[in-house]
Design a protein around this motif. Sequence first.
Motif, PDB file in Angstrom:
ATOM      1  N   UNK A 143      11.663  -1.331  15.742  1.00  0.00           N
ATOM      2  CA  UNK A 143      12.399  -2.466  15.194  1.00  0.00           C
ATOM      3  C   UNK A 143      13.875  -2.311  15.553  1.00  0.00           C
ATOM      4  N   UNK A 144      14.642  -3.373  15.339  1.00  0.00           N
ATOM      5  CA  UNK A 144      16.082  -3.287  15.566  1.00  0.00           C
ATOM      6  C   UNK A 144      16.721  -2.210  14.702  1.00  0.00           C
ATOM      7  N   UNK A 145      16.279  -2.112  13.446  1.00  0.00           N
ATOM      8  CA  UNK A 145      16.817  -1.087  12.541  1.00  0.00           C
ATOM      9  C   UNK A 145      16.479   0.313  13.049  1.00  0.00           C
ATOM     10  N   UNK A 146      15.251   0.482  13.565  1.00  0.00           N
ATOM     11  CA  UNK A 146      14.862   1.783  14.134  1.00  0.00           C
ATOM     12  C   UNK A 146      15.757   2.131  15.320  1.00  0.00           C
ATOM     13  N   UNK A 147      16.040   1.139  16.140  1.00  0.00           N
ATOM     14  CA  UNK A 147      16.889   1.352  17.317  1.00  0.00           C
ATOM     15  C   UNK A 147      18.301   1.759  16.889  1.00  0.00           C
ATOM     16  N   UNK A 148      18.834   1.077  15.859  1.00  0.00           N
ATOM     17  CA  UNK A 148      20.167   1.441  15.363  1.00  0.00           C
ATOM     18  C   UNK A 148      20.202   2.895  14.900  1.00  0.00           C
ATOM     19  N   UNK A 149      19.184   3.304  14.149  1.00  0.00           N
ATOM     20  CA  UNK A 149      19.129   4.690  13.659  1.00  0.00           C
ATOM     21  C   UNK A 149      18.999   5.677  14.813  1.00  0.00           C
ATOM     22  N   UNK A 150      18.205   5.327  15.813  1.00  0.00           N
ATOM     23  CA  UNK A 150      18.022   6.239  16.953  1.00  0.00           C
ATOM     24  C   UNK A 150      19.315   6.386  17.761  1.00  0.00           C
ATOM     25  N   UNK A 151      20.038   5.293  17.944  1.00  0.00           N
ATOM     26  CA  UNK A 151      21.317   5.376  18.662  1.00  0.00           C
ATOM     27  C   UNK A 151      22.314   6.221  17.865  1.00  0.00           C
ATOM     28  N   UNK A 152      22.313   6.056  16.548  1.00  0.00           N
ATOM     29  CA  UNK A 152      23.179   6.886  15.711  1.00  0.00           C
ATOM     30  C   UNK A 152      22.803   8.364  15.870  1.00  0.00           C
ATOM     31  N   UNK A 153      21.507   8.647  15.922  1.00  0.00           N
ATOM     32  CA  UNK A 153      21.023  10.025  16.097  1.00  0.00           C
ATOM     33  C   UNK A 153      21.433  10.569  17.473  1.00  0.00           C
ATOM     34  N   UNK A 154      21.221   9.778  18.523  1.00  0.00           N
ATOM     35  CA  UNK A 154      21.561  10.188  19.884  1.00  0.00           C
ATOM     36  C   UNK A 154      23.049  10.501  20.006  1.00  0.00           C
ATOM     37  N   UNK A 155      23.885   9.683  19.354  1.00  0.00           N
ATOM     38  CA  UNK A 155      25.341   9.871  19.444  1.00  0.00           C
ATOM     39  C   UNK A 155      25.858  10.813  18.364  1.00  0.00           C
ATOM     40  N   UNK A 156      24.941  11.495  17.692  1.00  0.00           N
ATOM     41  CA  UNK A 156      25.278  12.464  16.647  1.00  0.00           C
ATOM     42  C   UNK A 156      26.178  11.857  15.576  1.00  0.00           C
ATOM     43  N   UNK A 157      25.865  10.608  15.236  1.00  0.00           N
ATOM     44  CA  UNK A 157      26.589   9.934  14.169  1.00  0.00           C
ATOM     45  C   UNK A 157      27.906   9.301  14.569  1.00  0.00           C
ATOM     46  N   UNK A 158      28.301   9.439  15.825  1.00  0.00           N
ATOM     47  CA  UNK A 158      29.573   8.855  16.257  1.00  0.00           C
ATOM     48  C   UNK A 158      29.509   7.337  16.369  1.00  0.00           C
ATOM     49  N   UNK A 159      28.311   6.810  16.595  1.00  0.00           N
ATOM     50  CA  UNK A 159      28.188   5.369  16.750  1.00  0.00           C
ATOM     51  C   UNK A 159      26.885   4.887  16.147  1.00  0.00           C
ATOM     52  N   UNK A 160      26.995   3.973  15.219  1.00  0.00           N
ATOM     53  CA  UNK A 160      25.816   3.284  14.699  1.00  0.00           C
ATOM     54  C   UNK A 160      26.084   1.802  14.923  1.00  0.00           C
ATOM     55  N   UNK A 161      25.445   1.233  15.937  1.00  0.00           N
ATOM     56  CA  UNK A 161      25.686  -0.184  16.205  1.00  0.00           C
ATOM     57  C   UNK A 161      25.292  -1.038  15.000  1.00  0.00           C
ATOM     58  N   UNK A 162      26.038  -2.076  14.781  1.00  0.00           N
ATOM     59  CA  UNK A 162      25.766  -2.973  13.659  1.00  0.00           C
ATOM     60  C   UNK A 162      24.646  -3.949  14.021  1.00  0.00           C
ATOM     61  N   UNK A 163      24.031  -4.550  13.017  1.00  0.00           N
ATOM     62  CA  UNK A 163      23.042  -5.596  13.298  1.00  0.00           C
ATOM     63  C   UNK A 163      23.637  -6.729  14.139  1.00  0.00           C
ATOM     64  N   UNK A 164      24.927  -6.993  13.942  1.00  0.00           N
ATOM     65  CA  UNK A 164      25.604  -8.035  14.712  1.00  0.00           C
ATOM     66  C   UNK A 164      25.763  -7.697  16.182  1.00  0.00           C
ATOM     67  N   UNK A 165      25.554  -6.438  16.535  1.00  0.00           N
ATOM     68  CA  UNK A 165      25.577  -6.025  17.944  1.00  0.00           C
ATOM     69  C   UNK A 165      24.155  -5.877  18.475  1.00  0.00           C
ATOM     70  N   UNK A 166      23.287  -5.242  17.685  1.00  0.00           N
ATOM     71  CA  UNK A 166      21.921  -4.942  18.143  1.00  0.00           C
ATOM     72  C   UNK A 166      21.104  -6.203  18.400  1.00  0.00           C
TER      73      UNK A 166
END
Length: 136
Positions: free
Chosen positions: A28-51
């Motif tokens: 899901x989009x929410x899953x993708x946001x969490x995975x990107x946050x994980x990949x970037x070690x918390x430096x970036x969590x894209x917002x729903x308005x971006x995803x």
Amino acid sequence: MWRHFHHHRRRGLAYLILTVLSSKGEMTGADIMREIEKITQGFWKPSPGAIYPALNKLQDEGYVRVVKEEEGKKYYEITEKGKRLISPEHQYEVVIDELDANLRYLIENKSSLSQEQKEKVKEILKRGIQEFDKSN
């Protein structure tokens, strides 16, 4: 082809979405946001308005598709077209195109370059040709 995607192929949100879907499968989009946050070690969590606009654009272009909807959630997966877009072979083509565009830019604007910049460009080109010829 989606020009904006090419200019940010390594660091752009679209590239990250495709990479995540390629490695993790449907999400899901929410899953993708969490995975990107994980990949970037918390430096970036894209917002729903971006995803979600990025997912819609990728879907419109045929790079991702919705595979199911459950409880109001859409699950996305990468398509074969999306997999080709992030493949190493395609990335080589993108880099070659960018090299060509950058070189044309420098040539068109050489009168604005300092002598030091001109010499640096010549050295880079000379070294590049020598290294490229060695690899054959």
